[in-house]
Design an enzyme around this catalytic site. Structure first.
Site, PDB file in Angstrom:
ATOM      1  NE  ARG A  56      -3.867   1.845   2.900  1.00  0.00           N
ATOM      2  CZ  ARG A  56      -3.687   3.050   3.515  1.00  0.00           C
ATOM      3  NH1 ARG A  56      -2.585   3.139   4.180  1.00  0.00           N
ATOM      4  NH2 ARG A  56      -4.612   3.721   3.457  1.00  0.00           N
ATOM      5  CB  SER A 125     -12.315  -1.056   0.752  1.00  0.00           C
ATOM      6  OG  SER A 125     -10.996  -1.139   0.947  1.00  0.00           O
ATOM      7  CE  LYS A 154      -9.294   4.462   4.010  1.00  0.00           C
ATOM      8  NZ  LYS A 154     -10.641   3.720   3.610  1.00  0.00           N
TER       9      LYS A 154
END
Ligand code: 3NM
Length: 224
Positions: A56, A125, A154
Site C-alpha cells: 500500500r 473495500s 488511514k
C-alpha cells in the site's frame, strides 16, 4: 445468454474465491510508518510466516513504487508468497502481481477484472453493511470491511463499524471471503475472527516496531 450467465455464476463461485480463509493474518505494508522499503517489509513479513502481503503506497511516485514493488515481488516469488497491490491496477498489471485491492473510489472491480483477467485476486473495500452486500455481487475474490475499530493509519477513515457489523455482514453474505480491517491488534484480532471475519488485515500493530516485524507476525500466527 443463459449459458453465459451460468458460466459467470460458476466462475464467481469457484474461480474467484481464493483460499484467503487459510491466511488469517493479512499484512499490509506502510513505508511512512516503517521507513523501510516495501521489499524490506515483505522480506521481514515472510520471515515471520506471511503467505500474502498487500503493498500500500499512498505517497510515493509511481516509478519509485513500481521499482520497489518489483523487488518485493521477486522476493515473494521465491517463497510462493502472494503480492496484492493496493489501488493501482496499472502497476499490478505491469508487474504481473497476484492481484489488486480496490477502494470504493478506485477503478470499478469489473473493469479491473477485465484488465487483469480471471486469475487475478481482486479485493474490494467496504465500509457498511449495504456496501458489503452489493460488493459480493461483483467479480471480486474477497471483500474487506472496516474500520472495525478506530485507526490512526488511514487518513480520513470511514465511521467505525464495530464487531456487530461483521456479524451482520457475515450473516448476509454466507461463505463469501471477508477480511476485517482497522485498529486490529494482537489483543483483539481473535474476537474479530470469532465475529465472522475469515482474515484480519493489519498495518500499525504489525509494523510500528520495524525491527520486530518478523517476531510480531509470528506472535499473531501463534495466537490464531
Ligand atoms: N483501510 P491499522 S482502515 C487501510 O476501513 C485501511 O477500509 C481501512 O490500519 C478501511 O491496522 C485502514 O493500522 C487502516 O488500523 C488499517
Amino acid at each position: 445468454m443463459v449459458n453465459g450467465k451460468c458460466k459467470t455464476k460458476f466462475l464467481t463461485l469457484t474461480v474467484y474465491h481464493l483460499p484467503l480463509t487459510t491466511m488469517k493474518i493479512y499484512p499490509i505494508t506502510d513505508v511512512s510508518l516503517t521507513k523501510l522499503s516495501h521489499a524490506e517489509q515483505v522480506e521481514r513479513l515472510i520471515a515471520g510466516g506471511a503467505k500474502i502481503v498487500q503493498l500500500r503506497e499512498k505517497n510515493g511516485a509511481a516509478d519509485a513504487f513500481f521499482a520497489d514493488a518489483a523487488r518485493a515481488l521477486e522476493i515473494a516469488r521465491k517463497h510462493a508468497v502472494k503480492i496484492i497491490i493496493n489501488d493501482r491496477v496499472d502497476i499490478a498489471l505491469a508487474l504481473r502481481a497476484d492481484g489488486v485491492h480496490l477502494g470504493q473510489d478506485d477503478l470499478p472491480p469489473a473493469e479491473a477484472r477485465k484488465i487483469l483477467g480471471e486469475r487475478a485476486i481482486i479485493g474490494f473495500s467496504t465500509h457498511n453493511v449495504n456496501q458489503a452486500v452489493e460488493a459480493v455481487k461483483l467479480p471480486v475474490d474477497y471483500i474487506a470491511i472496516g474500520p472495525v475499530f478506530p485507526t490512526e493509519t488511514k487518513g480520513n477513515p470511514d465511521a467505525v463499524v464495530g464487531l456487530d457489523t461483521i456479524k451482520i455482514v457475515r450473516a448476509k453474505i454466507g461463505n463469501f471471503p471477508l477480511v476485517a480491517i482497522g485498529g486490529i491488534n494482537l489483543q483483539n484480532f481473535r474476537e474479530v475472527l470469532s465475529a465472522g471475519a475469515d482474515s484480519v488485515a493489519v498495518i500499525g500493530n504489525l509494523l510500528s516496531e520495524p525491527d520486530e516485524i518478523s517476531e510480531t507476525f509470528k506472535k499473531f500466527l501463534a495466537a490464531v
